[in-house]
Design an enzyme around this catalytic site. Structure first.
Site, mmCIF file in Angstrom:
data_model
loop_
_atom_site.group_PDB
_atom_site.id
_atom_site.type_symbol
_atom_site.label_atom_id
_atom_site.label_comp_id
_atom_site.label_asym_id
_atom_site.label_seq_id
_atom_site.Cartn_x
_atom_site.Cartn_y
_atom_site.Cartn_z
ATOM 1 N N MET A 29 0.860 -1.159 -0.105
ATOM 2 C CA MET A 29 0.018 0.067 0.091
ATOM 3 C C MET A 29 0.851 1.222 0.021
ATOM 4 O O MET A 29 0.441 2.334 0.248
ATOM 5 C CB MET A 29 -0.919 -0.014 1.264
ATOM 6 C CG MET A 29 -1.947 -1.321 1.270
ATOM 7 S SD MET A 29 -3.557 -0.977 2.043
ATOM 8 C CE MET A 29 -2.915 -0.463 3.739
ATOM 9 N N GLY A 30 2.159 1.129 -0.121
ATOM 10 C CA GLY A 30 3.110 2.190 -0.537
ATOM 11 C C GLY A 30 3.633 2.705 0.944
ATOM 12 O O GLY A 30 3.574 1.800 1.892
ATOM 13 N N HIS A 36 9.190 -3.624 3.454
ATOM 14 C CA HIS A 36 8.867 -3.882 2.022
ATOM 15 C C HIS A 36 10.066 -4.157 1.243
ATOM 16 O O HIS A 36 10.036 -5.135 0.472
ATOM 17 C CB HIS A 36 8.120 -2.480 1.615
ATOM 18 C CG HIS A 36 6.858 -2.198 2.136
ATOM 19 N ND1 HIS A 36 6.935 -1.077 2.892
ATOM 20 C CD2 HIS A 36 5.781 -2.832 2.225
ATOM 21 C CE1 HIS A 36 5.396 -0.960 3.293
ATOM 22 N NE2 HIS A 36 4.745 -1.857 2.940
ATOM 23 N N GLN A 147 5.725 -11.473 7.520
ATOM 24 C CA GLN A 147 5.343 -12.288 8.565
ATOM 25 C C GLN A 147 4.512 -11.452 9.710
ATOM 26 O O GLN A 147 3.800 -11.999 10.662
ATOM 27 C CB GLN A 147 6.494 -13.057 9.138
ATOM 28 C CG GLN A 147 5.985 -13.851 10.306
ATOM 29 C CD GLN A 147 5.208 -14.776 10.078
ATOM 30 O OE1 GLN A 147 5.154 -15.504 8.992
ATOM 31 N NE2 GLN A 147 4.282 -15.353 11.118
ATOM 32 N N ASP A 149 2.138 -9.304 9.421
ATOM 33 C CA ASP A 149 0.729 -9.380 9.176
ATOM 34 C C ASP A 149 0.341 -10.922 9.247
ATOM 35 O O ASP A 149 -0.083 -11.584 8.052
ATOM 36 C CB ASP A 149 0.520 -8.656 7.888
ATOM 37 C CG ASP A 149 0.443 -7.475 8.134
ATOM 38 O OD1 ASP A 149 0.001 -6.591 8.857
ATOM 39 O OD2 ASP A 149 1.453 -6.795 7.283
ATOM 40 N N SER A 185 4.109 1.126 7.990
ATOM 41 C CA SER A 185 3.902 2.226 7.478
ATOM 42 C C SER A 185 3.394 3.268 8.510
ATOM 43 O O SER A 185 3.541 4.232 8.709
ATOM 44 C CB SER A 185 2.981 2.201 6.312
ATOM 45 O OG SER A 185 3.652 1.296 5.400
#
Ligand code: PAF
Length: 284
Positions: A29-30, A36, A147, A149, A185
């Site tokens: 989702m940026g 990331h 991991q 999430d 984020s």
């Protein structure tokens, strides 16, 4: 790096990439951080080509959640992806991914209603729907998820299995800030003081892991210890502390056969999650 926004051009470009080797997908989702980038590194290690997506998915936010405030840093994200060697970025608009006449959703019954699914009704339906669409649009051979999430991973594994997507899901280890706070984020929302306080999550999970390693496998006790440690900070509201089967997310009485120990808290208005996978006792 090709930056594409429409579905037909992305399908064509991915089909072309796959004629010369495997394609790895890193859905995001940026607001990209080192977590990331570790997914990109893993994808580059395994696959001939790597695609990423940036889409702040409105379907996975509840009515009172942070969709409007969610950090959007598209230009910086593109620079990071380019530097990391990503071949293709799919960055669709909301209208492209969720047209007004959209009537089909993916719901993973049971698993999707556990852990975060209890506290964020409809969240995993939104995640599964968009990830299913990304799988159809980009047709990756492998897809990479963090991991951190862990419940999302369980939901997406079930969806991939049940809908026969020919995609291997790869789970990548949690990346942490120097304080121990899991990268997210949403850490952007935290003040320096709150960032420091939030590191209690990892300390509590580590204390529980040490007890498990010492042979204390009773989940009620491990959960109580984890809760007590976190609750020492009165600024923190605990949403859940749970010891569950990592595949089904169902609660376990004992961690002897291994378990996912997961926590969710609110610090101010910021919701944070963290977890540890406790290994089966006999492999230690
Ligand atoms: O983990 C995320 O960033 C999102 O849930 C995902 C997988 C990109 C789906 O919107």
């Amino acid at each position: 790096m090709q930056i594409l926004t429409t579905i037909p051009e992305t399908q064509t470009a991915c089909r072309t990439l796959r004629t010369t080797g495997t394609l790895g997908l890193v859905p995001t989702m940026g607001a990209l951080h080192a977590g990331h980038l570790s997914l990109i590194t893993a994808a580059k290690r395994d696959c001939a080509h790597v695609a990423a997506s940036i889409f702040v998915n409105p379907l996975q936010f509840g009515p009172n959640e942070d969709l409007a405030q969610y950090p959007r840093t598209f230009d910086e994200d593109c620079a990071k992806l380019e530097a990391a060697g990503v071949d293709l970025l799919f960055a669709p608009t909301v209208e492209t991914m969720v047209p007004k006449n959209s009537a089909t959703f993916v719901e993973v019954a049971g698993i999707g209603d556990r852990l975060d699914g209890v506290h964020r009704p409809g969240h995993f339906r939104g995640v599964a729907t968009i990830v299913a669409k990304l799988f159809h649009i980009l047709s990756p051979d492998r897809a990479y998820f963090g991991q951190k999430d862990a419940a999302q991973l369980a939901v997406l594994r079930a969806m991939t299995r049940d809908l026969n997507f020919p995609v291997d899901l790869v789970a990548c280890p949690i990346v942490r800030e120097p304080s121990g706070l899991a990268m997210s984020s949403r850490n952007e929302y935290l003040s320096a003081d709150h960032r420091q306080r939030a590191s209690i999550l990892q300390r509590a999970l580590t204390a529980a892991t040490d007890l498990h390693k010492a042979g204390r496998h009773n989940t009620a006790q491990l959960i109580a210890t984890t809760r007590q440690l976190i609750a020492q900070d009165h600024n923190i509201n605990i949403e859940y502390v749970a010891a569950v089967d990592p595949g089904t997310l169902l609660p376990l009485d004992s961690t002897a056969q291994g378990a996912l120990l997961a926590v969710a808290i609110k610090l101010g208005t910021t919701r944070l999650i963290d977890n540890v996978l406790l290994e089966p006792a006999h492999v230690q």
